[in-house]
Every structure is written in C-alpha cells, then in structure tokens.
Design a protein around this motif. Structure first.
Motif, PDB file in Angstrom:
ATOM      1  N   ASN A 322      49.639  18.304  21.195  1.00  0.00           N
ATOM      2  CA  ASN A 322      50.371  17.329  20.326  1.00  0.00           C
ATOM      3  C   ASN A 322      49.594  15.942  20.469  1.00  0.00           C
ATOM      4  OD1 ASN A 322      52.418  16.278  18.724  1.00  0.00           O
ATOM      5  ND2 ASN A 322      53.675  15.988  20.478  1.00  0.00           N
ATOM      6  N   ARG A 323      48.327  16.052  20.250  1.00  0.00           N
ATOM      7  CA  ARG A 323      47.615  14.807  20.502  1.00  0.00           C
ATOM      8  C   ARG A 323      46.720  14.620  19.130  1.00  0.00           C
ATOM      9  NH1 ARG A 323      47.173  12.480  25.764  1.00  0.00           N
ATOM     10  NH2 ARG A 323      45.251  11.783  25.133  1.00  0.00           N
ATOM     11  N   PRO A 324      47.504  14.344  18.022  1.00  0.00           N
ATOM     12  CA  PRO A 324      46.850  14.213  16.742  1.00  0.00           C
ATOM     13  C   PRO A 324      45.544  13.255  16.630  1.00  0.00           C
ATOM     14  CG  PRO A 324      49.148  13.440  16.580  1.00  0.00           C
ATOM     15  CD  PRO A 324      49.005  14.187  17.966  1.00  0.00           C
ATOM     16  N   GLU A 325      45.826  12.189  17.293  1.00  0.00           N
ATOM     17  CA  GLU A 325      44.868  10.989  17.049  1.00  0.00           C
ATOM     18  C   GLU A 325      43.243  11.842  17.741  1.00  0.00           C
ATOM     19  OE1 GLU A 325      47.660  10.305  18.820  1.00  0.00           O
ATOM     20  OE2 GLU A 325      48.581   8.729  17.281  1.00  0.00           O
ATOM     21  N   ASP A 326      43.686  12.489  18.855  1.00  0.00           N
ATOM     22  CA  ASP A 326      42.303  13.206  19.661  1.00  0.00           C
ATOM     23  C   ASP A 326      41.848  14.328  18.582  1.00  0.00           C
ATOM     24  OD1 ASP A 326      42.004  11.677  21.902  1.00  0.00           O
ATOM     25  OD2 ASP A 326      44.000  12.522  22.600  1.00  0.00           O
ATOM     26  N   ALA A 327      42.773  15.101  18.186  1.00  0.00           N
ATOM     27  CA  ALA A 327      42.253  15.987  17.085  1.00  0.00           C
ATOM     28  C   ALA A 327      41.443  15.289  16.039  1.00  0.00           C
ATOM     29  CB  ALA A 327      43.458  16.688  16.607  1.00  0.00           C
ATOM     30  N   ASP A 328      41.977  14.209  15.496  1.00  0.00           N
ATOM     31  CA  ASP A 328      41.275  13.449  14.280  1.00  0.00           C
ATOM     32  C   ASP A 328      39.998  12.951  14.919  1.00  0.00           C
ATOM     33  OD1 ASP A 328      43.515  13.623  13.014  1.00  0.00           O
ATOM     34  OD2 ASP A 328      44.417  11.806  12.876  1.00  0.00           O
ATOM     35  N   LEU A 329      39.998  12.374  16.015  1.00  0.00           N
ATOM     36  CA  LEU A 329      38.635  12.006  16.617  1.00  0.00           C
ATOM     37  C   LEU A 329      37.552  13.054  16.802  1.00  0.00           C
ATOM     38  CD1 LEU A 329      37.279   9.850  18.128  1.00  0.00           C
ATOM     39  CD2 LEU A 329      38.235  10.629  20.358  1.00  0.00           C
ATOM     40  N   LEU A 330      37.978  14.417  17.291  1.00  0.00           N
ATOM     41  CA  LEU A 330      37.200  15.453  17.340  1.00  0.00           C
ATOM     42  C   LEU A 330      36.673  15.830  15.940  1.00  0.00           C
ATOM     43  CD1 LEU A 330      35.540  17.672  18.885  1.00  0.00           C
ATOM     44  CD2 LEU A 330      37.564  18.907  18.907  1.00  0.00           C
ATOM     45  N   GLU A 331      37.292  15.873  14.994  1.00  0.00           N
ATOM     46  CA  GLU A 331      37.041  16.309  13.529  1.00  0.00           C
ATOM     47  C   GLU A 331      36.087  15.218  12.979  1.00  0.00           C
ATOM     48  OE1 GLU A 331      40.916  19.049  12.573  1.00  0.00           O
ATOM     49  OE2 GLU A 331      40.753  17.123  11.813  1.00  0.00           O
ATOM     50  N   LYS A 332      36.316  14.020  13.251  1.00  0.00           N
ATOM     51  CA  LYS A 332      35.540  12.783  12.843  1.00  0.00           C
ATOM     52  C   LYS A 332      34.354  12.888  13.468  1.00  0.00           C
ATOM     53  CE  LYS A 332      38.795   9.038  12.258  1.00  0.00           C
ATOM     54  NZ  LYS A 332      39.295   7.967  13.117  1.00  0.00           N
ATOM     55  N   ALA A 333      34.332  12.991  14.777  1.00  0.00           N
ATOM     56  CA  ALA A 333      33.000  13.550  15.408  1.00  0.00           C
ATOM     57  C   ALA A 333      32.253  14.466  14.804  1.00  0.00           C
ATOM     58  CB  ALA A 333      33.146  13.857  16.958  1.00  0.00           C
ATOM     59  N   VAL A 334      32.649  15.544  14.535  1.00  0.00           N
ATOM     60  CA  VAL A 334      32.033  16.827  13.857  1.00  0.00           C
ATOM     61  C   VAL A 334      31.411  16.300  12.287  1.00  0.00           C
ATOM     62  CG1 VAL A 334      32.211  19.222  12.729  1.00  0.00           C
ATOM     63  CG2 VAL A 334      33.412  18.688  15.130  1.00  0.00           C
ATOM     64  N   ASP A 335      32.233  15.542  11.764  1.00  0.00           N
ATOM     65  CA  ASP A 335      31.701  15.115  10.411  1.00  0.00           C
ATOM     66  C   ASP A 335      30.594  14.067  10.572  1.00  0.00           C
ATOM     67  OD1 ASP A 335      33.968  16.028   9.279  1.00  0.00           O
ATOM     68  OD2 ASP A 335      35.027  14.269   8.827  1.00  0.00           O
ATOM     69  N   ALA A 336      30.574  13.100  11.812  1.00  0.00           N
ATOM     70  CA  ALA A 336      29.575  12.298  11.947  1.00  0.00           C
ATOM     71  C   ALA A 336      28.299  13.083  12.162  1.00  0.00           C
ATOM     72  CB  ALA A 336      29.929  11.357  12.915  1.00  0.00           C
ATOM     73  N   ALA A 367      28.345  11.761  19.175  1.00  0.00           N
ATOM     74  CA  ALA A 367      29.284  11.160  18.176  1.00  0.00           C
ATOM     75  C   ALA A 367      30.533  10.543  18.685  1.00  0.00           C
ATOM     76  CB  ALA A 367      29.358  12.059  16.934  1.00  0.00           C
ATOM     77  N   LEU A 368      31.172  11.725  19.573  1.00  0.00           N
ATOM     78  CA  LEU A 368      32.425  11.162  20.243  1.00  0.00           C
ATOM     79  C   LEU A 368      32.543  10.082  20.977  1.00  0.00           C
ATOM     80  CD1 LEU A 368      33.877  14.711  21.768  1.00  0.00           C
ATOM     81  CD2 LEU A 368      34.935  13.322  20.031  1.00  0.00           C
ATOM     82  N   GLU A 369      31.133   9.772  21.723  1.00  0.00           N
ATOM     83  CA  GLU A 369      31.168   8.655  22.648  1.00  0.00           C
ATOM     84  C   GLU A 369      31.005   7.414  21.668  1.00  0.00           C
ATOM     85  OE1 GLU A 369      31.219   8.308  25.671  1.00  0.00           O
ATOM     86  OE2 GLU A 369      30.682  10.094  26.702  1.00  0.00           O
ATOM     87  N   LYS A 370      30.172   7.580  20.522  1.00  0.00           N
ATOM     88  CA  LYS A 370      30.251   6.331  19.495  1.00  0.00           C
ATOM     89  C   LYS A 370      31.292   6.034  19.047  1.00  0.00           C
ATOM     90  CE  LYS A 370      25.132   7.068  18.501  1.00  0.00           C
ATOM     91  NZ  LYS A 370      24.597   8.019  17.829  1.00  0.00           N
ATOM     92  N   ILE A 371      32.129   6.986  18.412  1.00  0.00           N
ATOM     93  CA  ILE A 371      33.299   6.656  17.822  1.00  0.00           C
ATOM     94  C   ILE A 371      34.510   6.189  18.776  1.00  0.00           C
ATOM     95  CG2 ILE A 371      35.093   7.521  16.087  1.00  0.00           C
ATOM     96  CD1 ILE A 371      33.201   9.794  15.405  1.00  0.00           C
ATOM     97  N   ALA A 372      34.663   6.739  19.811  1.00  0.00           N
ATOM     98  CA  ALA A 372      35.392   6.310  20.876  1.00  0.00           C
ATOM     99  C   ALA A 372      35.169   4.788  21.123  1.00  0.00           C
ATOM    100  CB  ALA A 372      35.560   7.122  22.116  1.00  0.00           C
ATOM    101  N   ALA A 373      33.776   4.514  21.554  1.00  0.00           N
ATOM    102  CA  ALA A 373      33.362   3.274  21.706  1.00  0.00           C
ATOM    103  C   ALA A 373      33.903   2.175  20.733  1.00  0.00           C
ATOM    104  CB  ALA A 373      31.896   2.946  22.215  1.00  0.00           C
TER     105      ALA A 373
END
Ligand SMILES: NC(=O)c1ccc[n+]([C@@H]2O[C@H](COP(=O)([O-])OP(=O)(O)OC[C@H]3O[C@@H](n4cnc5c(N)ncnc54)[C@H](O)[C@@H]3O)[C@@H](O)[C@H]2O)c1
Ligand SMILES: CC(C)[C@H](C(=O)O)[C@@H](O)C(=O)O
Ligand SMILES: [Mg+2]
Length: 379
Positions: A322-336, A367-373
């Motif tokens: 139940n962590r939709p923001e984290d799921a979105d973050l991971l999908e964004k990192a794959v896209d990036a 990509a995860l590191e960059k987007i999270a930062a």
C-alpha cells in the motif's frame, strides 16, 4: 519507527535459470526502498529448484515452504530448464509453481502490458511497440485445463496412447476473477474485454454467461465487450492500444500474455502479480514474478532483462505494501533509465551498448537516487 508487527514479510525465491539473476536486481531495489524510504518489510531469501533438490531431495525444501508460508508476499524468479530432467517427475510435481498457485489460491493473475515511450521511439522496436499501449490481462490462474480432472495418458486397446485433459470452470471461479477485472477497470479507463471460445467450448459458454450476469448485476457502468480468443490474439497484434482490461481463463491468458509482451518490446519487460482471496483481516497472499520463464538460452550469461522482475516489485509496493508513491517512484525510475538509453540485449538497437543484468539494476538504482533527491529538494 516500525515495529516487527507492522512489518510486511517478503520471501524472495530466485529459482532456476535466469530467475536468480533477475531476482538479485529486484532484491537490490527492495533493499533500497527499505533503507532509503523506510518501507516496512523483512526479506527472507529462500531456494527453489535443482540446487536444493540435490542437497535435500526436494525442489521446494522445508525452509522455503516455511518462508513462503509466513510471507505476505512472495517474490518469485523462474522455474524450469534443462536441469529439470535431473529431478524425478514426482519430486518436481511436489514443489511445482502450479502447486503453489493452487495452495495459496492465487486466482487473479494481473499481467500489465505497457509500451514504454522510450522504447516506442526506438527504431528496431517501432514496428510493434506502439505508443499508447497500456492494458492489463487478468488471467484466471487456479482452474481451467491446467487443473481439471480427469487428466492423464492412457493405453488404448489398439496399442495407441491417448493423452487427455479437462477444461473446467465453475460459476464462482468465473465470477471472482471477473469481479477483479471489473474492479480494476473502474480504477482505469472502465473497459473490460472478456476473452473466451464460446463458439466451441461449454466452459466458455458458461464463462460468457456469468461475466454478462455479473456485469448486469453490479458493474453496468463498465463498458464490457467479448472476443473469441483467436480474434483476441489477432487484435493484440493489430491494435493493442484498444484494450484496457482483458479478462480470460488460465490457458488463454498464458498464451495471450506472451503474445502481448511484444507490444512492450520484450517478454523480459512484463511484470505480474498473482493474488489470492482477501482474508478476514483484509490481507491477501500475493506472488510477484516476471511473466517470462527460466530462459535456458541465455541463463548464466548475465544478460537477461531484469525489468519485468523489477516492475513486479512496483506492483508489490502498490498492492501488498500500500505504498503507491513508492510504486510510482520505481516506475518513474525505470522510465528514466530507459529514457537515458539503458538497454539490455533484448531491447537494444543494433550497435547500441548492451547493458548486463546487473548494469540495468545499477541504472534503475541510480535513477531512483536522482528522482528521490529531486523530490527532497522540492519538498
Ligand atoms: N513463471 C515461471 O517460472 C515460468 C514462466 C514461463 C516459462 N517457464 C519455464 O521456463 C522454461 C523455459 O521456457 P521458454 O523458453 O518457453 O520461455 P522463457 O520465457 O523462459 O523464454 C522465452 C524467450 O524469451 C527470452 N527471454 C525470457 N525472459 C527474458 C529476459 N528477462 N530477458 C531477455 N530475454 C528473455 C528467452 O531468452 C527466450 O528466447 C520452461 O521450463 C518453462 O516451463 C517458467
Ligand atoms: C511455467 C508455466 C507452468 C507457467 C504457466 O503456464 O502458467 C508460465 O508459462 C507462466 O506464464 O507463468
Ligand atoms: Mg507463460
């Protein structure tokens, strides 16, 4: 601070062939989310396949059974390959993936097919990776011809052998998976296409009648269409962007999802979630795995695409944790990662640098590191 009681328990089972190679990357991603985002989960690694068989006589040793039993979510790699010949059929059957799906009643198998924009622009994939493709196949996973009785191979009086299997579906088995499809569609574009072979098979006649009845009773706001499976296969190749949610039986879903995989560029891109019934505490046992198998032709070379497995972790973050923001973050990192040109061999353009499985894991982590930062800066 998380206490152990609200920790989600995750069993990580790499399995055979490329299974452990891709799952190792998912495990790095899981560790990142636990360490950097405080996702409350405990990971327990467990073995499956020929290695534990040689040590214990079981493909699914007791320790793995225990890890899966206590787990809220199982992260699965793959099963199968040439080594399976070394395991007697009875031992293999006793620990089979089908047995696990059945044991935990993982009846709803979600297989999302998304054409990543970066791949849709990539020359060699352009022909079949079509922009705008974003649909989910919901495959019924614990019944149908995979599990129907009687089944077997028998000797006939004239000396021939006859193999036989039984396709079967009950009202409840059809209705519960159709319900999953209608509920999912309501969170998306509100379209369900039900796939069957009602022009030939009684199981499909019943399938169609029950889907129509459930739709009329509870989901008439959702747009429902029907296709015969042969036409559905053609439509997936012709115009996959027409679909939102497709619901179908066990064997049709198996075949159609590999077929649909090419709309995403490679079988290595497809994640999946297999979900059981919701219990009285609102929990749902789940198994997350890429759609592909053990890929014996590339196993051991370190070149498999780990994105199907990694995107299954995004599904787990969304559905079990139940962590939709984290799921979105991971999908964004794959896209990036894909947008910066990261490609394993299966999705690479001719002459382009081909990343190893681990390097693709590195690209997603970076990509995860960059987007999270960036998100932190903005907050
Ligand atoms: N869920 C599972 O564990 C699962 C799923 C499918 C097949 N299997 C088993 O896997 C074994 C091999 O089956 P198969 O060869 O028909 O199907 P497969 O999915 O293993 O491979 C099909 C083709 O896709 C390629 N491929 C698959 N995953 C890839 C990835 N991540 N990156 C790059 N390329 C990838 C392979 O190299 C191969 O050419 C069989 O024993 C089968 O039963 C297991
Ligand atoms: C390995 C095999 C039994 C399995 C299936 O047919 O369900 C696989 O092809 C899948 O798609 O998960
Ligand atoms: Mg399959």
């Amino acid at each position: 601070m998380n206490t152990r009681s609200n920790m989600v328990k995750v069993a990580v089972v790499g399995g055979e062939g490329i299974g452990p190679e891709v799952t190792a990357q998912s495990q790095r991603i899981l560790n990142w989310f636990a360490a950097k985002r405080g996702v409350p989960m405990t990971l327990r690694e467990a073995q499956y396949g020929i290695i534990p068989y040689l040590a214990t006589g079981k493909v699914l040793p007791d320790d793995t059974v225990e890890a899966m039993e206590e787990a809220d979510a199982i992260v699965w790699g793959a099963t199968g390959g040439p080594e399976t010949k070394e395991v007697p059929a009875a031992a293999r059957k006793a620990g089979s993936l089908l047995g696990l799906r059945s044991k935990y009643d993982l009846y709803a198998n979600l297989r999302p097919i998304v054409a990543n924009p970066a791949l849709a622009d990539s020359a060699p994939l352009k022909a079949h990776v079509l922009k705008g493709v974003d649909f989910v196949i919901i495959r019924e996973l614990t019944s149908g011809i995979y599990f129907g009785e009687p089944r077997g191979i028998e000797m006939l009086a004239d000396g021939q052998r006859r193999g036989f299997n039984t396709e079967q579906y009950t009202t409840n088995q059809i209705r519960r998976v159709a319900r999953s499809a209608f509920e999912l569609a309501r969170t998306r574009r509100s379209k369900v296409c039900s796939v069957d072979k009602a022009n030939v098979l009684e199981t499909s006649v019943l399938w169609r009648e029950e889907v129509i009845a459930l739709h009329r009773e509870e989901f008439s706001d959702v747009d429902l269409t029907h296709l015969y499976v042969d036409n559905a296969a053609m439509q997936i190749v012709r115009e996959p962007a027409q679909f939102d949610v497709m619901v179908t039986g066990n064997i049709f879903g198996d075949i159609l999802s590999d077929c649909a995989a090419m709309a995403s560029g490679s079988l290595g891109m497809l994640p999946s979630a297999s979900l059981g019934p919701v219990d009285k505490f609102g929990r749902r046992k789940a198994l997350y795995e890429p759609v592909h198998g053990s890929a014996p032709d590339i196993a051991g070379k370190g070149i498999a695409n780990p994105l199907g497995s990694i995107l299954s972790i995004a599904m787990m973050l969304r559905m079990t944790l139940n962590r939709p923001e984290d799921a979105d973050l991971l999908e964004k990192a794959v896209d990036a990662a894909l947008a910066t040109g990261a490609r394993t061999a299966d999705i690479a353009e001719p002459g382009a640098k081909k990343l190893s499985t681990t390097e693709m894991g590195d690209a997603v982590l970076s990509a995860l590191e960059k987007i999270a930062a960036k998100e932190k800066e903005r907050a």
